[in-house]
Design a protein around this motif. Structure first.
Motif, PDB file in Angstrom:
ATOM      1  N   ILE A   1      84.766  15.748   8.094  1.00 37.97           N
ATOM      2  CA  ILE A   1      84.855  14.474   7.252  1.00 37.97           C
ATOM      3  C   ILE A   1      86.470  14.065   7.255  1.00 37.97           C
ATOM      4  CG2 ILE A   1      85.623  15.974   5.248  1.00 37.97           C
ATOM      5  CD1 ILE A   1      83.328  12.771   5.318  1.00 37.97           C
ATOM      6  N   LEU A   2      87.208  15.131   7.649  1.00 38.09           N
ATOM      7  CA  LEU A   2      88.669  14.648   7.952  1.00 38.09           C
ATOM      8  C   LEU A   2      88.913  13.459   8.943  1.00 38.09           C
ATOM      9  CD1 LEU A   2      91.693  15.232   6.990  1.00 38.09           C
ATOM     10  CD2 LEU A   2      91.673  16.812   8.996  1.00 38.09           C
ATOM     11  N   GLY A   3      88.093  13.524   9.926  1.00 39.70           N
ATOM     12  CA  GLY A   3      88.131  12.450  10.963  1.00 39.70           C
ATOM     13  C   GLY A   3      87.140  11.155  10.589  1.00 39.70           C
ATOM     14  N   GLU A   4      86.417  11.135   9.537  1.00 42.40           N
ATOM     15  CA  GLU A   4      85.627  10.224   9.244  1.00 42.40           C
ATOM     16  C   GLU A   4      86.299   8.972   9.188  1.00 42.40           C
ATOM     17  OE1 GLU A   4      82.730   7.519   8.196  1.00 42.40           O
ATOM     18  OE2 GLU A   4      82.289   9.844   8.899  1.00 42.40           O
ATOM     19  N   PRO A   5      85.894   7.815   9.866  1.00 42.89           N
ATOM     20  CA  PRO A   5      86.681   6.431   9.817  1.00 42.89           C
ATOM     21  C   PRO A   5      86.497   5.835   8.715  1.00 42.89           C
ATOM     22  CG  PRO A   5      84.733   6.301  11.477  1.00 42.89           C
ATOM     23  CD  PRO A   5      85.025   7.912  11.075  1.00 42.89           C
TER      24      PRO A   5
ATOM     25  N   TRP B   1      86.985   7.078   5.861  1.00 39.98           N
ATOM     26  CA  TRP B   1      87.793   7.657   4.974  1.00 39.98           C
ATOM     27  C   TRP B   1      89.341   7.317   5.166  1.00 39.98           C
ATOM     28  CZ3 TRP B   1      88.743  13.696   3.938  1.00 39.98           C
ATOM     29  CH2 TRP B   1      89.491  13.696   2.756  1.00 39.98           C
ATOM     30  N   PRO B   2      89.870   6.424   4.594  1.00 39.75           N
ATOM     31  CA  PRO B   2      91.170   6.032   5.105  1.00 39.75           C
ATOM     32  C   PRO B   2      92.302   6.838   4.252  1.00 39.75           C
ATOM     33  CG  PRO B   2      90.453   4.444   3.621  1.00 39.75           C
ATOM     34  CD  PRO B   2      89.291   5.463   3.712  1.00 39.75           C
TER      35      PRO B   2
ATOM     36  N   THR C   1      78.014  10.594   2.904  1.00 39.70           N
ATOM     37  CA  THR C   1      79.439  10.816   3.437  1.00 39.70           C
ATOM     38  C   THR C   1      80.503  11.018   2.123  1.00 39.70           C
ATOM     39  OG1 THR C   1      78.846   9.574   5.369  1.00 39.70           O
ATOM     40  CG2 THR C   1      81.253   9.561   4.654  1.00 39.70           C
ATOM     41  N   GLU C   2      80.074  10.284   0.959  1.00 37.20           N
ATOM     42  CA  GLU C   2      80.756  10.160   0.114  1.00 37.20           C
ATOM     43  C   GLU C   2      80.851  11.185  -0.496  1.00 37.20           C
ATOM     44  OE1 GLU C   2      83.590   8.445  -2.237  1.00 37.20           O
ATOM     45  OE2 GLU C   2      82.688   7.443  -0.742  1.00 37.20           O
TER      46      GLU C   2
END
Length: 492
Positions: free
Chosen positions: A336-340, A342-343, A434-435
């Protein structure tokens, strides 16, 4: 509460001994009261003979406090249960290969003899037996406390029992949605035990265990108080909305979206800003960092395990130790750290992560010396996202998206979901998933979110350490029943 939270390496323990040992849990806290001072700074342990357990209101209240103390133990909801539930997923990378800090769970190599298999099993049944002893014993002593107080105490015990059974059934048995609960579950122990006479007990089905969980929560909701006198007690003892909040999690896990909606409506207003219309006025805190860094007892925190310098979980069971002090796990850059979507502008990324040595770590649990962060077990944001997912599954996309946006914009006010991410039921559900990964990172929900949707546990790895993907058809998808139970329960 009794301070039983010493940090020692986890070893397989005979389940019978755990159940017998639970007799000491209520006894050890018999003289505690439930005001804030004594809840957070418990009196020294004492022991009383069984005949005196129900002698006075103070001793009965001590047993109630002991129920929460049994949950708070480091091997259970004081830390380790949440940690193992998260590291099984794809969000964390193991750095140490230490079996005492969850390496078996992370790498999917848990066996019946593993520490990770035994930690939650024995401690959960200890807490369950403590609840059973109170449920059985209080009606036999009807003159110690008034009827309304007795009903409340039994309701609290049923809530604890339900919470612990839910933790067991979602870890050691096949997901309910796989076959509507027809798979073998776990032993369903519903009477207090003080001898080994009833040690042998067959497994109930998954459906039977869920049925008992929901019965306990319905009973609890009916008899729990609407609220307590302080924010601390509203956060650390069960009340009506606590039971309802847990029911939204249970029904969502069962795939019963209509009932998830029914329960959520009890504690979520029809329009924003969302809040509970009755009982404890639960709502989102304006700034999520307040919930973790400043005030552990806001209206967002529905149920948490409290910590103080004199009564805490430390070392290998502590979330702060694992993630933020000893750095046993870094965040997976491809998780999830790299999820686009999640800015970096999201406060949950800027405030709850930190970089050291080129790796990113979770610092949501920020009190490392001493480790006095409360452990959150139910937050209002989960209720909102449970509700949102159930609404998306039942066709109300507009309301679902509204709830989703309430959670996201609380932490990133400028964020706008791409239209395609919320336009259809399938897209909206995936966006909610995702949230959840963002909102509850490090809070112990990831494993159940994967299993309740029959999703493959993704592969992960870095720096020579790796863990394979695990499909729902593989035996590693759930934890095995530990050897301590297999060797002492002839009917399992």
């Amino acid at each position: 509460m009794k301070n039983i939270l010493k940090n020692t390496p986890m070893k397989p323990v005979n389940t019978l001994l755990f159940r017998l040992a639970c007799m000491a849990l209520p006894l050890a806290a018999l003289m505690t009261s439930c005001d804030e001072k004594e809840l957070l700074n418990p009196v020294p342990n004492i022991a009383l003979q069984d005949a005196y357990i129900f002698d006075t209101p103070a001793r009965v209240l001590g047993q109630v406090n002991g129920l929460y103390g049994a949950m708070k133990i480091g091997g259970l909801y004081g830390g380790r249960y949440l940690m193992l539930a998260d590291i099984r997923g794809e969000e964390f990378i193991n750095r140490t290969q230490n079996v005492f800090t969850g390496y078996d769970a992370w790498s999917h190599t848990v066996t019946s003899g593993s520490n990770d298999a035994s930690s939650a099993w024995g401690t959960s049944y200890t807490a369950i037996n403590s609840a059973n002893l109170l449920i059985d014993g209080l009606p036999k002593h009807p003159d110690v406390v008034d009827a309304a107080t007795a009903a409340q105490y039994i309701a609290e015990a049923k809530f604890v029992r339900a919470f612990c059974y839910f933790g067991l059934i979602t870890r050691y048995a096949q997901p309910y949605v796989k076959d509507k609960g027809a798979s073998p579950g776990i032993p369903l122990r519903l009477q207090g035990e003080s001898t080994p006479a009833n040690n042998d007990l067959a497994r109930s089905t998954v459906a039977e265990v869920y049925g008992q969980i929901l019965k306990d929560l319905d009973d609890a909701e009916a008899s729990l108080p609407a609220n307590y006198s302080t924010a601390l007690l509203n956060t650390t003892r069960a009340h009506k909305n606590t039971a309802v909040a847990l029911k939204t999690r249970v029904y969502l896990t069962m795939g019963d979206y209509a009932k998830t909606v029914t329960e959520a409506k009890k504690i979520v207003s029809d329009a924003a800003p969302f809040s509970a219309p009755a009982g404890v006025k639960h709502q989102l805190q304006a700034n999520i960092t307040t919930v973790f860094f400043t005030d552990y007892t806001t209206a967002e925190s529905i149920f948490s395990m409290p910590m103080t310098a004199l009564n805490l979980v430390s070392g290998q069971n502590s979330l702060a130790y694992e993630y933020n002090l000893n750095l046993e796990y870094n965040l997976n850059p491809t998780g999830i750290l790299g999820e686009p979507t999640w800015p970096a502008t999201d406060v949950r990324k800027s405030a709850f992560t930190r970089v050291a040595g080129g790796l990113t770590y979770l610092k949501k649990y920020n009190q490392t010396n001493p480790t006095t962060d409360y452990v959150p077990l139910l937050r209002y944001s989960e209720v909102l996202l449970n509700y949102a997912e159930a609404l998306a599954k039942t066709g109300d996309l507009a309301k679902s998206a509204e709830l989703l946006k309430a959670v996201r914009t609380r932490s990133d006010a400028a964020y706008v979901f791409p239209a395609a991410d919320i336009a259809t039921a399938d897209a909206l559900v995936k966006t909610i998933w995702t949230e959840r990964r963002i909102e509850f990172l490090g809070e112990g929900l990831r494993s159940n979110d994967l299993l309740r949707n029959l999703l493959t546990i993704p592969a992960k790895g870095s720096g020579g350490l790796s863990a394979p993907s695990i499909a729902p058809s593989q035996p590693e998808y759930i934890f095995p029943i530990p050897n301590a139970e297999l060797s002492t329960n002839k009917l399992i």
